[in-house]
Design a protein around this motif. Structure first.
Motif, mmCIF file in Angstrom:
data_model
loop_
_atom_site.group_PDB
_atom_site.id
_atom_site.type_symbol
_atom_site.label_atom_id
_atom_site.label_comp_id
_atom_site.label_asym_id
_atom_site.label_seq_id
_atom_site.Cartn_x
_atom_site.Cartn_y
_atom_site.Cartn_z
ATOM 1 N N THR A 54 0.816 -1.222 0.000
ATOM 2 C CA THR A 54 0.000 0.000 0.000
ATOM 3 C C THR A 54 0.847 1.268 0.000
ATOM 4 N N HIS A 55 2.084 1.162 0.522
ATOM 5 C CA HIS A 55 2.925 2.360 0.539
ATOM 6 C C HIS A 55 4.369 2.004 0.886
ATOM 7 N N PRO A 56 5.283 2.941 0.619
ATOM 8 C CA PRO A 56 6.702 2.618 0.711
ATOM 9 C C PRO A 56 7.311 2.754 2.099
ATOM 10 N N TRP B 221 8.827 0.488 5.360
ATOM 11 C CA TRP B 221 9.447 -0.840 5.408
ATOM 12 C C TRP B 221 8.474 -1.931 5.846
ATOM 13 N N ASP B 222 7.570 -1.590 6.788
ATOM 14 C CA ASP B 222 6.704 -2.642 7.333
ATOM 15 C C ASP B 222 5.612 -3.082 6.353
ATOM 16 N N HIS B 223 5.583 -2.443 5.188
ATOM 17 C CA HIS B 223 4.599 -2.820 4.159
ATOM 18 C C HIS B 223 5.294 -3.343 2.904
ATOM 19 N N LEU B 224 6.604 -3.523 2.997
ATOM 20 C CA LEU B 224 7.400 -3.849 1.800
ATOM 21 C C LEU B 224 8.096 -5.200 1.908
ATOM 22 N N GLY C 181 -4.602 0.618 4.071
ATOM 23 C CA GLY C 181 -3.207 0.982 4.316
ATOM 24 C C GLY C 181 -3.123 1.733 5.634
ATOM 25 N N ASP C 182 -2.194 2.659 5.759
ATOM 26 C CA ASP C 182 -2.026 3.333 7.058
ATOM 27 C C ASP C 182 -2.957 4.529 7.225
ATOM 28 N N MET C 183 -4.226 4.313 6.910
ATOM 29 C CA MET C 183 -5.268 5.316 7.130
ATOM 30 C C MET C 183 -6.370 4.629 7.958
ATOM 31 N N GLY D 248 -4.157 -0.839 7.954
ATOM 32 C CA GLY D 248 -2.838 -1.455 7.977
ATOM 33 C C GLY D 248 -2.426 -1.860 9.385
ATOM 34 N N HIS D 249 -2.880 -1.086 10.369
ATOM 35 C CA HIS D 249 -2.605 -1.379 11.776
ATOM 36 C C HIS D 249 -3.882 -1.119 12.570
ATOM 37 N N GLY D 250 -4.253 -2.060 13.404
ATOM 38 C CA GLY D 250 -5.425 -1.846 14.243
ATOM 39 C C GLY D 250 -6.525 -2.843 13.954
#
Ligand SMILES: [Zn+2]
Length: 278
Positions: free
Chosen positions: A62-64, A66-69, A167-169, A210-212
């Protein structure tokens, strides 16, 4: 362990920052979004998939960050997509030969030091700009790209299944984390991104951040509103009344208050510098 959140959509939750990997069943295999963090978790996911006779036919980050790559050799050699901007950002990060060493150093301060497989980090195939959906043989996964948390950040909307992978939203534990590097107006970018997510919110039954925690239909508007209120408070220089920070933060998530303080300070310095209001 994989947990079904909608028909043909499963998640695998990491102990690290409650990170959610998402598996979407297609005709010839699965789409794997943000695979996970720790080596044993990625291996566990790979085993769960192979035990159920599934192979990974496409990946997506979802985005660059590290924890998503990350990736694990057992997940195979499917293309791992990202938006063009995401991929450019990863290329840029990895042009520093010490990039992975820096991530490993940063992880030394965490409880997962040495547990994160960095060998296959960031091997992202860029999707051409404006690509509308993931190229794969499965339920349409619409790419909702926006500038908010990180360059080229994208949510995926799997409309047939009513699932929004955010993602992280839209997290219930993390406040909006703005991209304060290199964008002219991070606040307005973030508000625009929330409006974009809001435009599909009415069709979302399951929200996977992405988290939660995974949220139901009733959570989608509530989380958008809460994030908007947070960002507006940041813009006005108010202390946001937000359950994710301060004494009401969930146990283990107290550090989110520090993230908030840090970005509030940076924004204040920024507006002092260029004289923009709030
Ligand atoms: Zn993240």
């Amino acid at each position: 362990m994989l947990r079904q959140v909608a028909e043909g959509v499963l998640i695998h939750e990491s102990e690290f920052c409650q990170s959610n990997a998402v598996v979407v069943h297609g005709r010839a295999g699965v789409l794997l979004i943000d695979p996970g963090v720790q080596n044993h978790e990625l291996a566990c996911l790979a085993n769960d998939l192979s035990d159920s006779g599934q192979t990974v036919v496409a990946g997506f980050s979802t985005h660059p960050d590290w924890d998503h790559l990350l990736w694990h050799p057992q997940l195979g050699a499917a293309p791992r997509y990202g938006t063009a901007r995401c991929s450019a950002s990863v290329r840029d990060q990895l042009s520093d030969p010490d990039a992975k060493a820096h991530i490993a150093d940063h992880l030394l301060e965490t409880e997962i030091a040495g547990q994160v497989p960095l060998d296959l980090l960031g091997l992202i195939t860029a999707l051409p700009a404006e690509t509308a959906q993931i190229p794969w043989d499965g339920p349409q996964a619409r790419i909702i790209e926006h500038q908010a948390h990180a360059p080229g950040h994208a949510a995926l909307f799997i409309e047939e299944r009513g699932v929004l992978v955010a993602g992280d939203m839209l997290s219930d534990v993390l406040v909006p984390m703005l991209d304060l590097n290199g964008t002219a107006d991070p606040i307005e970018d973030y508000l625009a991104a929330l409006r974009l997510l809001e435009s599909v919110a009415g069709d979302v039954d399951v929200l996977v951040p992405g988290h939660g925690s995974v949220g139901g239909a009733d959570q989608v508007h509530a989380r958008i509103e809460r994030d908007r209120a947070y960002v507006l408070a940041l813009r006005e220089g108010h202390v946001p009344d937000d359950p994710r920070i301060g004494p009401s933060a969930k146990p283990g998530w107290e550090w989110v208050s520090d993230v908030h303080d840090g970005q509030a300070k940076r924004l204040a310095r920024r507006s002092e510098r260029d004289g923009t209001p709030g």
